[in-house]
Design an enzyme around this catalytic site. Structure first.
Site, PDB file in Angstrom:
ATOM      1  N   HIS A  67      19.042 -14.659 -11.851  1.00  0.00           N
ATOM      2  CA  HIS A  67      19.855 -13.470 -11.634  1.00  0.00           C
ATOM      3  C   HIS A  67      21.096 -13.775 -10.818  1.00  0.00           C
ATOM      4  O   HIS A  67      21.157 -14.760 -10.086  1.00  0.00           O
ATOM      5  CB  HIS A  67      19.055 -12.353 -10.957  1.00  0.00           C
ATOM      6  CG  HIS A  67      18.125 -12.836  -9.884  1.00  0.00           C
ATOM      7  ND1 HIS A  67      16.815 -13.203 -10.158  1.00  0.00           N
ATOM      8  CD2 HIS A  67      18.287 -13.027  -8.566  1.00  0.00           C
ATOM      9  CE1 HIS A  67      16.227 -13.579  -9.037  1.00  0.00           C
ATOM     10  NE2 HIS A  67      17.093 -13.486  -8.060  1.00  0.00           N
ATOM     11  N   CYS A 174      11.712 -10.958  -1.279  1.00  0.00           N
ATOM     12  CA  CYS A 174      12.444 -12.177  -1.606  1.00  0.00           C
ATOM     13  C   CYS A 174      13.908 -11.963  -1.239  1.00  0.00           C
ATOM     14  O   CYS A 174      14.332 -10.825  -1.024  1.00  0.00           O
ATOM     15  CB  CYS A 174      12.303 -12.535  -3.094  1.00  0.00           C
ATOM     16  SG  CYS A 174      12.998 -11.335  -4.237  1.00  0.00           S
TER      17      CYS A 174
END
Length: 679
Positions: A67, A174
């Site tokens: 991403h 995260c």
């Protein structure tokens, strides 16, 4: 918003066949560009690759979710790839990736798309869903499968709804908070359901904390699992049993974490630390911490060993091609200008490996203030104290008692105070703890001095204390050990106990791989060649037993130095699960360095696991040295490697001794080493 609202048919490839990870990411970014949702494709490409450098987005189970989030993204989007043959993506479970979703997220306050993406992440934890996507016949079927699963799957908030009376709590987070956070939450929830226990999970993603743990939840909890690579408020858990680990473990080791929580094996969290570390450490105890610190040094040292070692090997190859293999003597590797250049640069690089090892061990323990102290300790380990003896204390006449002590004990002038990579490991740990000690005792100093601590107090006092410890303890002790070893080798040679001498010389070459013990054996071997030259000048022939004994000793030194890198390289091929991915990546360079008599190629392996690697290399090299002496193999050149094989006597048996010793090292590594646990 539905998941398929983020997908564009032009950004889906069901027949992708990239050759490696880099090509996979390039293809995925190109797919995303077709959707028209990116302002600056190159800026977005950099975001994706930079994110991958931080840690792999191959989360296991054949899934990768790379991403990129930034101003270069106009609208949130997804690109999808199905890779039926799989591709090596350096995934957390080392398995190939078959399905990839690339995420494009705009850097805006409106994060409604993040809930949709987190839902997709949770859906991908279902094996049947993944298999259906991989086997989709066309893009329309692929999109329909996602739509159908989307309607059947609960939202993130419902899925992780407040569970009253849960005995196990968890927090997942995260750095980007897009995918891994929710996949870890899903993994822990499934593992808890499988174990028959209730769990409540707080997810801390980009859109903030979801399903937060209340004071009542924490009060009643039996254990709390914090699977996070980003900061998490921790003081609220003081006095409770807490398991701290990485977010990846929540995805791939959820069953183990739940089992540990049920058994009550977690330690009580004492609190007082505010937030968790930016990258949370596992709670495996002191042993795990020591291993982590050591590996920090080894991973930074590895490029110096490989780059410098191969350049040095090329120097020997160039001189060998030029015809100096048998005549170059001690200057072999520097006889031609090009070879001298390669050896000079390679030698400088390899000379940095011990200081880098020490510096980054200290850095892992004490952060940036540990670097200067660790580097200095490493330099002292690799350089020793002899330079000071030659420059300062060469003339001991007229010195006082203390100065004589310095001259005779610490600053020995015979070059035997180099403690090598073993001393470098000790120097790194010592430096780290010295800095931690200094940080502790300076806490109460006035706040105005905070800026002075890392630039003056820590380096000045730390380097002084490190220098005293290295100069007066580690380096001299190892120096005396080396002197005793040299005397013992001479006694074996005088007694004509050649097989025993060969065994000892071979083993010494593999104990510290280029360190002082290795160098003691090498110096003894080259000294034996000088002795042989004296015999020849006195009228003896090369076939005289005394001359042959000298050449046999040098041959044992050479074969002992060639065994460790080759044995380790073989073990990486035959027992890949015993080594990390970085270690396996150095297999080819180790073959090259072993064949070039560059034992240092084994140092990163020995440094990361000395209790298992050193015995294996020591025994294998000792066997090779002993067999070489038994076979009466000889070497007339003061170096080693394939480049000087023209001067080897009984070369066929010599190669046999080399291969047997390497096989012994390989076999012992397979037996002694435990499988690595790459997170």
């Amino acid at each position: 918003m539905k998941i398929t609202d983020l997908l564009d048919k032009r950004s889906i490839d069901l027949k992708a066949n990239p050759k490696d990870k880099s090509a996979t990411l390039e293809a995925a970014v190109d797919l995303m560009a077709k959707s028209g949702k990116i302002n600056d494709i190159e800026a977005y490409r950099k975001l994706v690759f930079d994110r991958e450098e931080e840690s792999t987005t191959g989360v296991g189970e054949g899934i990768a979710i790379p991403h990129g989030k930034g101003a270069c993204v106009k609208k949130p989007g997804l690109a999808a790839m199905v890779i039926k043959n799989g591709v090596d993506f350096e995934s957390l479970d080392d398995e190939p990736v078959n399905i990839l979703f690339l995420i494009a997220a705009p850097d805006t306050k409106d994060n409604v798309h993040l809930d949709v993406l987190s839902k997709l992440s949770m859906m991908l934890m279902d094996e049947d869903f993944r298999n259906n996507l991989i086997n989709a016949k066309n893009v329309d079927e692929f999109i329909k499968l996602i739509d159908d699963a989307d309607e059947e799957t609960e939202s993130v908030d419902d899925k992780l709804s407040d569970i009253k009376g849960a005995k196990i709590l968890a927090v997942t987070s995260c750095p980007t908070g897009i995918a891994h956070t929710y996949m870890a939450a899903e993994g822990l929830e499934k593992a808890a359901a499988k174990a028959g226990v209730s769990i409540k999970v707080e997810t801390r993603g980009s859109s903030g904390a979801k399903n937060p743990l209340t004071d009542e939840d924490i009060k009643n909890a039996e254990c709390i699992i914090v699977a996070a690579d980003a900061k998490v408020p921790m003081d609220r858990f003081a006095g409770k049993k807490v398991i701290q680990t990485k977010v990846a473990d929540g995805i791939n080791k959820a069953d183990q974490l739940i089992a540990k929580a049920i058994k009550g094996e977690a330690k009580v969290y004492e609190g007082g630390s505010g937030d968790s570390d930016e990258k949370a450490e596992s709670s495996d105890g002191a042993g795990h911490k020591i291993y982590t610190w050591l590996m920090a040094g080894v991973s930074h040292m590895l490029p110096f060993v490989i780059g410098g070692g191969i350049l040095t090997a090329l120097a020997f190859l160039i001189d060998s091609i030029a015809g100096y293999g048998a005549t170059g003597g001690g200057s072999f590797g520097s006889m031609t200008p090009l070879a001298a250049l390669f050896k000079y640069v390679g030698g400088l690089a390899m000379g940095l490996m011990v200081p880098v090892l020490s510096g980054y061990i200290a850095y892992a323990i004490a952060d940036r203030p540990g670097l200067a102290v660790g580097f200095t300790g490493g330099l002292l380990a690799s350089s020793g104290n002899a330079v000071l003896a030659n420059q300062v204390f060469a003339d001991k006449e007229g010195l006082g008692a203390f100065s004589k002590f310095l001259a005779s004990y610490a600053f020995q002038g015979k070059g035997n105070t180099v403690s090598g990579f073993l001393g470098g490991i000790a120097a790194g740990f010592l430096a780290g703890f010295i800095v931690l000690f200094l940080q502790k005792i300076t806490k109460k100093l006035p706040q105005a001095l905070d800026g002075v601590k890392p630039t003056l107090i820590y380096p000045l006092v730390g380097i002084f204390l490190e220098g005293i410890a290295m100069i007066f303890i580690l380096n001299p002790i190892i120096g005396y050990i080396n002197t005793a070893l040299g005397n013992g080798l001479s006694a074996l040679g005088d007694a004509n106990m050649l097989p025993v001498l060969g065994l000892v010389l071979g083993a010494m070459m593999a104990i510290d791989m280029g360190g002082p013990i290795n160098k003691a054996a090498y110096v003894f071997g080259t000294g034996m060649l000088t002795t042989a030259a004296g015999y020849l000048d006195a009228g003896m022939t090369t076939s005289d037993p005394k001359v042959q004994a000298c050449y046999i000793a040098m041959a044992a030194v050479m074969v002992g130095g060639m065994v460790p890198p080759i044995g380790i390289a073989l073990a990486c091929l035959i027992f890949p699960k015993k080594f990390t991915k970085a270690e396996r990546g150095s297999t080819v360079s180790n073959f090259l360095m072993g064949a070039s008599f560059i034992t240092e190629g084994a140092i990163p392996f020995a440094a990361s696991d000395p209790l298992h690697v050193i015995p294996a290399t020591l025994v294998g090299a000792g066997v090779a040295g002993c067999l070489s002496a038994v076979f009466k193999c000889t070497l007339m050149a003061p170096h080693g490697g394939l480049f000087v094989f023209a001067t080897v006597g009984n070369p066929g048996l010599y190669i046999l001794a080399w291969l047997i010793g390497s096989a012994v090292t390989c076999g012992l590594l397979g037996i002694l080493k435990k499988p690595v646990d790459e997170k």
